[in-house]
Design a protein around this motif. Structure first.
Motif, PDB file in Angstrom:
ATOM      1  N   LYS A 174       0.855  -1.183   0.000  1.00  2.00           N
ATOM      2  CA  LYS A 174       0.000   0.000   0.000  1.00  2.00           C
ATOM      3  C   LYS A 174       0.893   1.237   0.000  1.00  2.00           C
ATOM      4  CE  LYS A 174      -3.797   2.125   2.594  1.00  2.00           C
ATOM      5  NZ  LYS A 174      -4.674   2.004   3.790  1.00  2.00           N
ATOM      6  N   VAL A 175       0.724   2.119  -0.984  1.00  6.04           N
ATOM      7  CA  VAL A 175       1.552   3.326  -1.110  1.00  6.04           C
ATOM      8  C   VAL A 175       0.662   4.536  -1.320  1.00  6.04           C
ATOM      9  CG1 VAL A 175       3.537   2.083  -2.049  1.00  6.04           C
ATOM     10  CG2 VAL A 175       1.822   3.025  -3.593  1.00  6.04           C
ATOM     11  N   SER A 176       1.271   5.705  -1.233  1.00  3.70           N
ATOM     12  CA  SER A 176       0.534   6.954  -1.459  1.00  3.70           C
ATOM     13  C   SER A 176       1.467   7.972  -2.084  1.00  3.70           C
ATOM     14  CB  SER A 176      -0.026   7.480  -0.129  1.00  3.70           C
ATOM     15  OG  SER A 176       1.040   7.717   0.781  1.00  3.70           O
ATOM     16  N   GLY A 177       0.910   9.108  -2.464  1.00  3.08           N
ATOM     17  CA  GLY A 177       1.706  10.167  -3.066  1.00  3.08           C
ATOM     18  C   GLY A 177       2.271   9.758  -4.409  1.00  3.08           C
ATOM     19  N   ASN A 178       3.567  10.033  -4.605  1.00  3.06           N
ATOM     20  CA  ASN A 178       4.211   9.721  -5.887  1.00  3.06           C
ATOM     21  C   ASN A 178       4.935   8.377  -5.873  1.00  3.06           C
ATOM     22  OD1 ASN A 178       3.426  12.157  -7.128  1.00  3.06           O
ATOM     23  ND2 ASN A 178       5.113  13.253  -6.111  1.00  3.06           N
ATOM     24  N   ASP A 179       4.822   7.649  -4.756  1.00  5.76           N
ATOM     25  CA  ASP A 179       5.497   6.352  -4.682  1.00  5.76           C
ATOM     26  C   ASP A 179       4.814   5.333  -5.596  1.00  5.76           C
ATOM     27  OD1 ASP A 179       7.241   7.367  -2.877  1.00  5.76           O
ATOM     28  OD2 ASP A 179       6.238   6.548  -1.118  1.00  5.76           O
ATOM     29  N   TRP A 180       5.607   4.394  -6.103  1.00  6.45           N
ATOM     30  CA  TRP A 180       5.065   3.346  -6.953  1.00  6.45           C
ATOM     31  C   TRP A 180       5.480   1.975  -6.431  1.00  6.45           C
ATOM     32  CZ3 TRP A 180       9.494   1.007  -8.207  1.00  6.45           C
ATOM     33  CH2 TRP A 180      10.634   1.771  -8.509  1.00  6.45           C
ATOM     34  N   VAL A 181       4.742   0.972  -6.843  1.00  5.52           N
ATOM     35  CA  VAL A 181       5.066  -0.431  -6.574  1.00  5.52           C
ATOM     36  C   VAL A 181       5.380  -1.103  -7.906  1.00  5.52           C
ATOM     37  CG1 VAL A 181       4.108  -2.674  -5.894  1.00  5.52           C
ATOM     38  CG2 VAL A 181       3.743  -0.672  -4.446  1.00  5.52           C
ATOM     39  N   LEU A 182       6.431  -1.889  -7.906  1.00  7.88           N
ATOM     40  CA  LEU A 182       6.798  -2.665  -9.091  1.00  7.88           C
ATOM     41  C   LEU A 182       6.944  -4.124  -8.678  1.00  7.88           C
ATOM     42  CD1 LEU A 182       7.700  -2.656 -12.112  1.00  7.88           C
ATOM     43  CD2 LEU A 182      10.048  -2.504 -11.262  1.00  7.88           C
ATOM     44  N   ALA A 183       6.143  -4.990  -9.257  1.00  5.08           N
ATOM     45  CA  ALA A 183       6.178  -6.412  -8.911  1.00  5.08           C
ATOM     46  C   ALA A 183       6.796  -7.232 -10.039  1.00  5.08           C
ATOM     47  CB  ALA A 183       4.771  -6.919  -8.616  1.00  5.08           C
ATOM     48  N   ASN A 184       7.274  -8.413  -9.671  1.00  8.26           N
ATOM     49  CA  ASN A 184       7.982  -9.313 -10.585  1.00  8.26           C
ATOM     50  C   ASN A 184       9.254  -8.655 -11.102  1.00  8.26           C
ATOM     51  OD1 ASN A 184       8.396 -11.767 -11.822  1.00  8.26           O
ATOM     52  ND2 ASN A 184       7.087 -11.329 -13.579  1.00  8.26           N
ATOM     53  N   THR A 185      10.060  -8.163 -10.181  1.00  6.86           N
ATOM     54  CA  THR A 185      11.297  -7.494 -10.557  1.00  6.86           C
ATOM     55  C   THR A 185      12.190  -8.451 -11.330  1.00  6.86           C
ATOM     56  OG1 THR A 185      12.159  -8.049  -8.372  1.00  6.86           O
ATOM     57  CG2 THR A 185      11.261  -5.843  -8.655  1.00  6.86           C
ATOM     58  N   ASN A 186      12.780  -7.905 -12.377  1.00  7.67           N
ATOM     59  CA  ASN A 186      13.635  -8.664 -13.299  1.00  7.67           C
ATOM     60  C   ASN A 186      12.932  -9.889 -13.888  1.00  7.67           C
ATOM     61  OD1 ASN A 186      15.937  -6.968 -13.117  1.00  7.67           O
ATOM     62  ND2 ASN A 186      16.413  -7.876 -11.129  1.00  7.67           N
ATOM     63  N   VAL A 187      11.605  -9.846 -13.880  1.00  5.27           N
ATOM     64  CA  VAL A 187      10.783 -10.914 -14.455  1.00  5.27           C
ATOM     65  C   VAL A 187      11.267 -12.276 -13.969  1.00  5.27           C
ATOM     66  CG1 VAL A 187       9.628 -11.659 -16.581  1.00  5.27           C
ATOM     67  CG2 VAL A 187      10.594  -9.386 -16.465  1.00  5.27           C
ATOM     68  N   SER A 188      11.460 -12.391 -12.669  1.00  8.21           N
ATOM     69  CA  SER A 188      11.928 -13.656 -12.100  1.00  8.21           C
ATOM     70  C   SER A 188      10.821 -14.698 -12.040  1.00  8.21           C
ATOM     71  CB  SER A 188      12.498 -13.425 -10.701  1.00  8.21           C
ATOM     72  OG  SER A 188      11.520 -12.850  -9.859  1.00  8.21           O
ATOM     73  N   GLY A 189       9.544 -14.270 -12.110  1.00  4.42           N
ATOM     74  CA  GLY A 189       8.424 -15.191 -12.068  1.00  4.42           C
ATOM     75  C   GLY A 189       7.718 -15.284 -13.400  1.00  4.42           C
ATOM     76  N   TYR A 190       7.010 -16.378 -13.600  1.00  3.68           N
ATOM     77  CA  TYR A 190       6.311 -16.625 -14.860  1.00  3.68           C
ATOM     78  C   TYR A 190       4.853 -16.180 -14.730  1.00  3.68           C
ATOM     79  CZ  TYR A 190       4.676 -19.123 -19.017  1.00  3.68           C
ATOM     80  OH  TYR A 190       4.124 -19.441 -20.236  1.00  3.68           O
ATOM     81  N   PHE A 191       4.640 -14.873 -14.726  1.00  3.65           N
ATOM     82  CA  PHE A 191       3.291 -14.322 -14.637  1.00  3.65           C
ATOM     83  C   PHE A 191       3.328 -12.869 -15.101  1.00  3.65           C
ATOM     84  CE2 PHE A 191       5.445 -13.886 -10.560  1.00  3.65           C
ATOM     85  CZ  PHE A 191       5.229 -12.568 -10.192  1.00  3.65           C
ATOM     86  N   ARG A 192       2.155 -12.341 -15.413  1.00  7.47           N
ATOM     87  CA  ARG A 192       2.022 -10.929 -15.760  1.00  7.47           C
ATOM     88  C   ARG A 192       1.522 -10.163 -14.548  1.00  7.47           C
ATOM     89  NH1 ARG A 192       3.289  -9.986 -20.778  1.00  7.47           N
ATOM     90  NH2 ARG A 192       2.851 -11.442 -22.481  1.00  7.47           N
ATOM     91  N   VAL A 193       1.712  -8.832 -14.584  1.00  8.51           N
ATOM     92  CA  VAL A 193       1.330  -7.995 -13.452  1.00  8.51           C
ATOM     93  C   VAL A 193       0.461  -6.841 -13.920  1.00  8.51           C
ATOM     94  CG1 VAL A 193       2.121  -6.657 -11.471  1.00  8.51           C
ATOM     95  CG2 VAL A 193       3.528  -8.546 -12.339  1.00  8.51           C
ATOM     96  N   ASN A 194      -0.630  -6.637 -13.215  1.00 11.75           N
ATOM     97  CA  ASN A 194      -1.516  -5.495 -13.424  1.00 11.75           C
ATOM     98  C   ASN A 194      -1.597  -4.699 -12.118  1.00 11.75           C
ATOM     99  OD1 ASN A 194      -3.474  -3.788 -14.601  1.00 11.75           O
ATOM    100  ND2 ASN A 194      -5.127  -5.027 -13.759  1.00 11.75           N
ATOM    101  N   TYR A 195      -1.894  -3.411 -12.234  1.00 12.04           N
ATOM    102  CA  TYR A 195      -1.993  -2.535 -11.071  1.00 12.04           C
ATOM    103  C   TYR A 195      -3.272  -1.718 -11.157  1.00 12.04           C
ATOM    104  CZ  TYR A 195       3.097  -3.401 -11.211  1.00 12.04           C
ATOM    105  OH  TYR A 195       4.341  -3.983 -11.278  1.00 12.04           O
ATOM    106  N   ASP A 196      -3.578  -1.042 -10.047  1.00 15.05           N
ATOM    107  CA  ASP A 196      -4.622  -0.033 -10.110  1.00 15.05           C
ATOM    108  C   ASP A 196      -4.141   1.106 -11.008  1.00 15.05           C
ATOM    109  OD1 ASP A 196      -3.566   2.318  -8.051  1.00 15.05           O
ATOM    110  OD2 ASP A 196      -2.897   0.290  -7.495  1.00 15.05           O
ATOM    111  N   LEU A 197      -5.080   1.877 -11.544  1.00 12.46           N
ATOM    112  CA  LEU A 197      -4.726   2.912 -12.519  1.00 12.46           C
ATOM    113  C   LEU A 197      -3.786   3.965 -11.945  1.00 12.46           C
ATOM    114  CD1 LEU A 197      -8.065   3.460 -14.477  1.00 12.46           C
ATOM    115  CD2 LEU A 197      -5.958   2.369 -15.271  1.00 12.46           C
ATOM    116  N   ASP A 198      -3.923   4.278 -10.652  1.00 17.37           N
ATOM    117  CA  ASP A 198      -3.031   5.266 -10.051  1.00 17.37           C
ATOM    118  C   ASP A 198      -1.579   4.799 -10.103  1.00 17.37           C
ATOM    119  OD1 ASP A 198      -5.153   6.909  -9.511  1.00 17.37           O
ATOM    120  OD2 ASP A 198      -5.368   6.272  -7.421  1.00 17.37           O
TER     121      ASP A 198
END
Length: 962
Positions: A608-632
């Motif tokens: 959970k983040v706020s302001g200008n912070d972002w979350v990035l999942a599956n760094t360096n594509v180490s996992g075999y899946f796609r990632v979606n986020y909320d629009l913000d």
């Protein structure tokens, strides 16, 4: 198998289609470049069929009644060893046929009483006393009542007067004759011209079910035995096999002076790994640690030209790396690698005698490109990986092929990275395997990595297993496993597995057992479930999840990702399409963290983040899946790309683009959001993000290059590519130098080919000038090897018959296989339909286009927007012939259907495709059966996508190109 792609390696084909082309009429440029740089994963597999007639489906389902009606061998007999003698004739007989004769003695043990001997044999004529049975020791053998062949299941059956005794050992003697045909299967012939003289090579390809075409044998991977091989051959030629030659004696047989070469016994191994070669090739050699002989074999002119030097230089370091990585010594006395003029696969991992296409082994530093060099490195690394994983320890049956080929496809990057540490090879797996297989595994018609044994029986079903799922998904999933276990734990479990099962067979769960043991023996290390429980969800159900993270709440969900959300998944899953998902993630200013999603929905407050912070999942594509986020969060990531793209890793920049485009096709995010990920590209200088963007924009090109959208798309790309083009123009001193970085060299190619295609500055005139200079002086080619694909294709597209005919002349005269391959691809870029039709006709003539290259040449032509309808008409008109020649044994055969139908996006094309299926049911589709079903599925999805997106895609490109 090496990349025929399969590749390959590749190709093998299965190829990874690079994204752009020079004008609508030179779409094939991307394929040409890709064939140059990315390994061909295509490999052949499957068994031979009776080519005297085409199969006709029975009116009622066939129900096996007798033991010989089944495709699998009965469990009554087990081979112990073979003595095989073969004599290939390298001159035609009175009937114009090349033949080989042979005799075999197989010692086998009876494990269950039986009055039948059932052994594989296909297209062999028994001679002499036919088949003779004897007992060993005090055992007496029953007399043979009768002998017959079963064409359908490819069996030689001997019915006995009485039963064989359980526990007793017998020997079956056979004498036989076969044709040394040019069909690239079993024991076959390859031809080439050197110094104006036609030369013939006797060579072999046994995987998957072709050993039975060479001698009667128990031709299943679990039927391991020791092979004692003897080759009779002309005294002026050299014979090679899996083991070292231990004797070569001159003799006279039937009045013919010959040499009889005997080889050391092999280790206990499967029939599909056997190899026999008779040629006038020469070799270069080195010794590893003073006890392992390494040799590179090829045509004399190629060896004299130094084309085998690079392969020799990297083989030793790669072998040493694997010995350390596997903690297991290479078990043979030598490692031969040989480049063949005619070879259907990219390469084949025969134990001790690896066979390659010339393009996968031979490198000329003056004429060959960086892409050629990388392909040779990765294919060698792939094949050498098999020496342990596949050869030393072999999967019991072909349903688990994915573990064999997926493992080699993953580990090849580690071996290649060791040999060329400055190339950053470990990142290349994202483009070459992960992103590529996502496209296939997102279809409702995909299939699990591991199938049930009963699903894979006949040769065409076996051949169909040699596909992108087995190679690339296998690599991606095993890479993920290594990531969450950590490399040291993974390597310890792997070493235990290999040393425990050396010279025997396994099922995939045996590997899970040893990896679990490694986990339990590592203090302080744990995972949330057993290796079995985690990995079964990735191997026993098809597809992969899209993980959606809501950074406003920390909510995380997973769902089976389908690129066409309206498609229906008919294959059931015991896990209800949920996975245990290892998620490596980070957020602004925080180091990478590990999180496991073990159910459909969970919450992680740390995300959970706020302001200008972002979350990035599956760094360096180490996992075999796609990632979606909320629009913000999407907006914050896009803002980071726009303002400071280097705050995100190169791999994750590529991932954001690839995920967004595919989520948009699945209607999870908007098409506008996906296209917005490319707006920062005018600042991007790294290859991997550019390649990801071009690969995804290529789908838009394929869907719209016959519509008004294409003009606006070109204008937008011109705006984005101009800075990259100018960057490389400056750093290369106006194209007179080559960038020093390995991937920078690839991005220079991207810059030139995209810039020329969209009309940037002087690009087209530059290319035409280089090609004209070469035409004026054919003995001096001024075009740098890295740029040849781009220049050849573009110049032929901009030119006419004179440019095409010049390329054809240079193709026929080329002495380097990779140069011939470039020219063969580039000739498909022509604009004139009559030139393309003439080229299609050449694929029916093996004297013009080798059989190994026929299907890929048709596919090249189909990638040209002008050539696509011509190739489609050609395929339909000649399907019976093409199927008969390539349909049951060639891994690349499925690529033909995939390639020709890539642009299909209209209802008319869909109906044509369905009619093609209906009209040819009596012929069959062989190893392209699944590809045809997937083509229908993809065309249906394309029709819907174009209808829903054409208007606003046109508007977006129009607005953003201003």
């Amino acid at each position: 198998m090496g990349k025929v792609y399969y590749i390959s390696k590749n190709v093998g084909l299965a190829m990874f289609v690079l994204a752009f082309c020079a004008l609508a009429t030179i779409i094939a440029l991307s394929i040409a470049y890709n064939n140059e740089r990315v390994k061909n994963r295509s490999r052949p597999g499957g068994g031979a069929t009776d080519n005297t007639s085409l199969p006709t489906p029975p009116t009622t389902p066939f129900t096996p009644k007798e033991p010989w009606d089944h495709y699998r061998l009965p469990d009554t007999l087990v081979p112990v060893s073979y003595n095989v003698t073969l004599w290939p004739r390298l001159e035609p007989n009175a009937d114009g046929l090349y033949i080989f004769t042979g005799r075999s003695a197989v010692i086998f043990k009876c494990v269950k009483e039986t009055d039948l001997i059932i052994i594989h044999s296909n297209k062999l004529n028994l001679t002499g006393q036919h088949a003779r049975l004897g007992g060993l020791g005090d055992v007496s053998a029953p007399a043979v009542r009768k002998t017959w062949f079963v064409v359908k299941t490819e069996f030689l059956v001997l019915q006995l007067h009485s039963r064989l005794s359980a526990g007793a050992t017998y020997v079956l003697h056979t004498e036989f004759q076969g044709e040394l045909a040019d069909d690239l299967e079993g024991f076959y012939r390859s031809e080439y011209i050197e110094a104006g003289v036609k030369r013939v090579v006797a060579t072999s390809q046994m995987q998957a079910t072709y050993a039975r075409k060479s001698f009667p044998c128990f031709d299943e991977p679990a039927m391991k035995a020791v092979f004692n091989v003897t080759i009779i051959h002309d005294r002026s030629r050299v014979a090679l096999s899996n083991g070292m030659a231990i004797d070569a004696a001159d003799s006279v047989i039937d009045g013919i002076p010959v040499r009889v070469t005997t080889f050391e016994p092999t280790e206990r191994m499967s029939t599909y790994l056997l190899a026999f070669i008779v040629s006038d090739f020469v070799s270069i050699q080195s010794n590893l640690n003073n006890n392992l002989l390494i040799r590179i074999w090829a045509r004399k002119s190629a060896i004299d030209d130094g084309q085998g030097d690079y392969a020799l230089n990297v083989t030793g370091p790669i072998l040493q790396f694997y010995e350390h990585y596997y903690n297991a010594t290479y078990p043979l006395s030598k490692s031969d690698q040989i480049a063949l003029p005619d070879f259907n696969a990219g390469a084949m991992e025969n134990w001790g005698l690896i066979t390659y296409r010339e393009t996968a082994l031979l490198y000329n530093p003056i004429v060959s490109s960086t892409g050629n060099k990388e392909r040779i490195l990765t294919v060698i690394a792939h094949e050498l990986a098999h020496m342990w994983f596949g050869n030393l320890v072999t999967l019991r049956w072909w349903n688990d092929l994915w573990l064999n080929e997926g493992f080699a496809s993953y580990v090849e990057y580690l071996g290649a990275n060791h040999a060329e540490p400055t190339w950053n090879m470990k990142d290349q797996i994202i483009l070459s395997d992960v992103h590529k297989v996502f496209q296939v595994d997102a279809l409702a018609s995909s299939h699990p990595l591991s199938r049930r044994e009963e699903e894979v029986n006949d040769p065409s079903q076996i051949s169909e297993m040699f596909n992108t799922i087995s190679y690339s998904k296998g690599a991606a999933v095993l890479r993920m496993l290594s990531e969450f276990l950590t490399e040291p734990v993974f390597a310890r479990g792997l070493s235990s597995y290999l040393n425990t099962f050396a010279f025997s067979n396994t099922v995939y769960t045996d590997l899970w057992d040893h990896l679990q043991e490694a986990v339990e023996n590592t203090p302080g290390f744990h995972i949330p479930a057993t290796v079995h429980d985690i990995m079964n969800r990735w191997t026993l159900q098809m597809g992969f999840p899209v993980v959606t993270i809501d950074t406003r709440t920390g909510s995380i969900t997973q769902k089976h990702f389908l690129v066409d959300p309206e498609s229906v998944v008919e294959r059931p899953s015991q896990f209800n399409y949920t996975w245990f998902v290892p998620i490596k993630w980070k957020k602004t200013g925080v180091e990478q963290q590990q999180y496991w999603l073990l159910q459909k929905t969970d919450t992680n407050r740390l995300m959970k983040v706020s302001g200008n912070d972002w979350v990035l999942a599956n760094t360096n594509v180490s996992g075999y899946f796609r990632v979606n986020y909320d629009l913000d969060n999407w907006d914050r990531l896009l803002s980071s790309l726009s303002t400071n793209h280097q705050a995100l890793s190169v791999i994750n920049r590529a991932q954001i683009i690839d995920d967004a485009f595919n989520l948009a096709r699945a209607k999870i995010v908007s098409t506008t959001l996906a296209l917005t990920t490319t707006k920062y590209l005018h600042k991007e200088r790294d290859y991997i993000p550019w390649e990801s963007a071009l690969a995804n924009l290529n789908y838009y090109i394929l869907m719209f290059d016959r519509t008004e959208v294409y003009g606006a798309l070109q204008a937008y790309l011109k705006k984005q590519i101009q800075p990259l083009y100018e960057h490389f123009k400056t750093t290369t001193a106006n194209w007179t130098k080559i960038p020093t970085g390995h991937t920078d060299q690839y991005n220079q190619i991207n810059a030139i080919w995209v810039a020329c295609s969209v009309g940037v500055g002087e690009c087209r005139e530059l290319i035409k000038r280089w090609y004209r200079e070469w035409m004026a002086n054919p003995s001096h080619n001024p075009i740098h090897p890295n740029l040849k694909n781009t220049v050849y294709c573009s110049a032929i597209a901009y030119g006419g018959v004179e440019e095409w005919d010049f390329a054809w002349t240079m193709f026929k005269n080329s002495t380097l296989a990779s140069e011939a391959s470039r020219l063969r691809s580039a000739m498909s870029c022509a604009k004139a339909p009559w030139l393309l039709n003439r080229y299609l006709e050449y694929t029916l003539d093996p004297t013009k286009i080798r059989k190994q290259d026929a299907t890929s040449t048709i596919q090249y032509i189909s990638n040209n927007v002008v050539g696509m309808p011509l190739a489609w008409n050609f395929i339909r008109a000649n399907w019976s012939y093409i199927y008969k020649q390539y349909g049951t044994g060639s891994f690349s055969f499925s690529n033909l259907i995939n390639g020709i139908t890539r642009r299909f996006s209209t209802e008319f094309e869909l109906q044509e495709l369905k009619k093609f299926k209906e009209d040819n049911l009596h012929v069959g589709f062989g190893s392209a059966t699944l590809a045809l079903e997937q083509a229908i599925e993809k065309t249906t999805a394309n029709i819907r996508w174009v209808a829903e997106n054409k208007a606003h895609v046109l508007q977006w490109f129009t607005d953003e190109s201003k």
